[in-house]
Design a protein around this motif. Structure first.
Motif, PDB file in Angstrom:
ATOM      1  N   LYS A 308      -5.597   0.132  -4.634  1.00 55.27           N
ATOM      2  CA  LYS A 308      -6.515   0.289  -3.502  1.00 55.27           C
ATOM      3  C   LYS A 308      -5.808   0.789  -2.247  1.00 55.27           C
ATOM      4  O   LYS A 308      -6.457   1.243  -1.310  1.00 55.27           O
ATOM      5  CB  LYS A 308      -7.217  -1.038  -3.219  1.00 55.27           C
ATOM      6  CG  LYS A 308      -8.102  -1.514  -4.364  1.00 55.27           C
ATOM      7  CD  LYS A 308      -8.711  -2.868  -4.073  1.00 55.27           C
ATOM      8  CE  LYS A 308      -9.569  -3.341  -5.244  1.00 55.27           C
ATOM      9  NZ  LYS A 308     -10.121  -4.700  -5.012  1.00 55.27           N
ATOM     10  N   LEU A 309      -4.488   0.693  -2.241  1.00 58.55           N
ATOM     11  CA  LEU A 309      -3.689   1.147  -1.101  1.00 58.55           C
ATOM     12  C   LEU A 309      -2.463   1.853  -1.662  1.00 58.55           C
ATOM     13  O   LEU A 309      -1.696   1.260  -2.424  1.00 58.55           O
ATOM     14  CB  LEU A 309      -3.267  -0.050  -0.236  1.00 58.55           C
ATOM     15  CG  LEU A 309      -2.787   0.227   1.182  1.00 58.55           C
ATOM     16  CD1 LEU A 309      -3.918   0.779   2.042  1.00 58.55           C
ATOM     17  CD2 LEU A 309      -2.257  -1.056   1.805  1.00 58.55           C
ATOM     18  N   GLU A 310      -2.278   3.121  -1.305  1.00 56.63           N
ATOM     19  CA  GLU A 310      -1.147   3.894  -1.812  1.00 56.63           C
ATOM     20  C   GLU A 310       0.049   3.672  -0.892  1.00 56.63           C
ATOM     21  O   GLU A 310      -0.048   3.815   0.320  1.00 56.63           O
ATOM     22  CB  GLU A 310      -1.509   5.375  -1.864  1.00 56.63           C
ATOM     23  CG  GLU A 310      -0.471   6.255  -2.536  1.00 56.63           C
ATOM     24  CD  GLU A 310       0.667   6.640  -1.605  1.00 56.63           C
ATOM     25  OE1 GLU A 310       1.807   6.709  -2.101  1.00 56.63           O
ATOM     26  OE2 GLU A 310       0.423   6.841  -0.408  1.00 56.63           O
ATOM     27  N   ALA A 311       1.190   3.309  -1.477  1.00 58.66           N
ATOM     28  CA  ALA A 311       2.359   3.013  -0.649  1.00 58.66           C
ATOM     29  C   ALA A 311       3.649   3.386  -1.358  1.00 58.66           C
ATOM     30  O   ALA A 311       4.603   2.615  -1.402  1.00 58.66           O
ATOM     31  CB  ALA A 311       2.374   1.535  -0.268  1.00 58.66           C
ATOM     32  N   GLU A 312       3.678   4.587  -1.924  1.00 57.06           N
ATOM     33  CA  GLU A 312       4.886   5.057  -2.591  1.00 57.06           C
ATOM     34  C   GLU A 312       5.962   5.382  -1.559  1.00 57.06           C
ATOM     35  O   GLU A 312       5.668   5.985  -0.520  1.00 57.06           O
ATOM     36  CB  GLU A 312       4.593   6.323  -3.400  1.00 57.06           C
ATOM     37  CG  GLU A 312       3.755   6.105  -4.634  1.00 57.06           C
ATOM     38  CD  GLU A 312       4.541   5.438  -5.753  1.00 57.06           C
ATOM     39  OE1 GLU A 312       5.777   5.496  -5.727  1.00 57.06           O
ATOM     40  OE2 GLU A 312       3.895   4.856  -6.646  1.00 57.06           O
TER      41      GLU A 312
END
Length: 348
Positions: A308-312
């Protein structure tokens, strides 16, 4: 679980102020021992931050031989502050830690082990660590804890509000964009480079503005106003940003991407009436007034793990002189384009 501490460990030591090559040296140093109210963490990964660049260059008031203000890893041992303060953390517990003097008043995270205050350590479920891996988890603590606090404490951001983020392509700015969009805010964002607009739009930004000294004057001349402004460029754009906030709106200053040079500020002449202006510095995390438990870090990790939250992380480096020096060179050149992480030990 029992984890044996070695007598010595590898650490990146700040030998002198200067360039990454002159300053950052890999050395064998004594492994830290636990003290009351602290835990020894086997470092798995740590994020790279602008504060550490300023420490390396001698521009920060406080620094230690081993810098590094955040990391992720597993507990080796811990001691409660007092006999009556309850049990400490079990060895083998996955955790994130940030600030609490790390890298500033106690040796930090650029090492195989670090000693951090229990007040600044948050356990993370092992299932989430397994989903994310240490590199992705290492991109979260400092950046997302600070972004969340600025948005939802200082700015009290509400769904549907118009938010301007100045300096949005920094790792901090990108985290704020993601959290704000996920919350339902209407986000305008600035960047110094036109080619970064597409990336910001992909994160859900509705408007990308080219950052520069003339931007504030242009928006003011157009009569633009925002409900909330997150100012990450810093002193060089602050005075204009203050004029871009509506009556009863809020501005939070939390970054200095434009440099640390001071400015002359006369609120009587340079600040609009009815605007709420605040500052947030993450060095307060863990204090009585700003407990780290206020920040839903485990919930943020869960959002990332569930997609639900992209954090690459933008870049991942190996632990050692070459990896850490290269990360600092990229950061200093303004080419990071997002969060950079150094992996010390990738084993889960």
């Amino acid at each position: 679980m029992t984890i044996t501490l070695p007598v010595t460990m590898r650490a990146i030591v700040l030998e002198r102020f200067g360039s990454p090559e002159d300053s950052l040296k890999l050395k064998d140093v004594p492994t830290p021992a636990p003290t009351p109210g602290h835990a020894i963490i086997k470092v798995k990964a740590f994020g790279i931050n602008h504060a550490e660049m300023h420490m390396r260059r001698g521009e920060w008031a406080e620094y230690m031989p081993i810098i590094g203000i955040e990391c992720v890893g597993v507990i080796v041992s811990s001691l409660p502050a007092t006999a009556s303060s309850g049990p400490a953390l079990e060895p083998g517990t996955p955790v994130v830690t940030l600030m609490g003097g790390l890298g500033r008043t106690i040796n930090g995270s650029y090492a195989e082990y670090t000693c951090a205050p229990l007040t600044n350590i948050v356990p993370i479920p092992r299932t989430l660590v397994a989903k994310l891996g240490w590199a992705r988890l290492g991109a979260l603590p400092e950046t997302y804890a600070t972004a969340w606090t600025c948005l939802f404490r200082n700015l009290d951001l509400q769904p549907g509000e118009r938010l301007l983020i100045r300096g949005a392509t920094s790792s901090f700015g990108a985290a704020a964009v993601k959290l704000a969009v996920n919350h339902g805010a209407v986000v305008s964002a600035t960047s110094r480079k036109v080619e970064r607009a597409e990336r910001l739009e992909a994160l859900g930004v509705t408007e990308v503005l080219l950052e520069g000294t003339a931007l504030g004057e242009k928006l003011i001349s157009e009569g633009r106003k925002f409900d909330k402004v997150l100012e990450l460029v810093g002193n060089s754009t602050l005075l204009h940003s203050l004029k871009l906030v509506r009556r009863d709106g809020r501005l939070c200053l939390a970054g200095f991407l434009g440099g640390l040079a001071p400015i002359e500020f006369n609120p009587l002449l340079q600040m609009a009436s009815g605007v709420h202006f605040s500052f947030f510095g993450s060095f307060v995390f863990g204090s009585d007034e700003f407990p780290l438990t206020d920040v839903p870090l485990a919930d943020i990790v869960d959002l990332v793990a569930s997609g639900k939250l992209e954090a690459e992380p933008k870049s991942v480096f190996e632990f050692g002189e070459s990896g850490v020096r290269e990360a600092h060179r990229v950061m200093e050149a303004g080419q990071a384009g997002g969060k950079m992480v150094v992996v010390v030990d990738s084993a889960l």
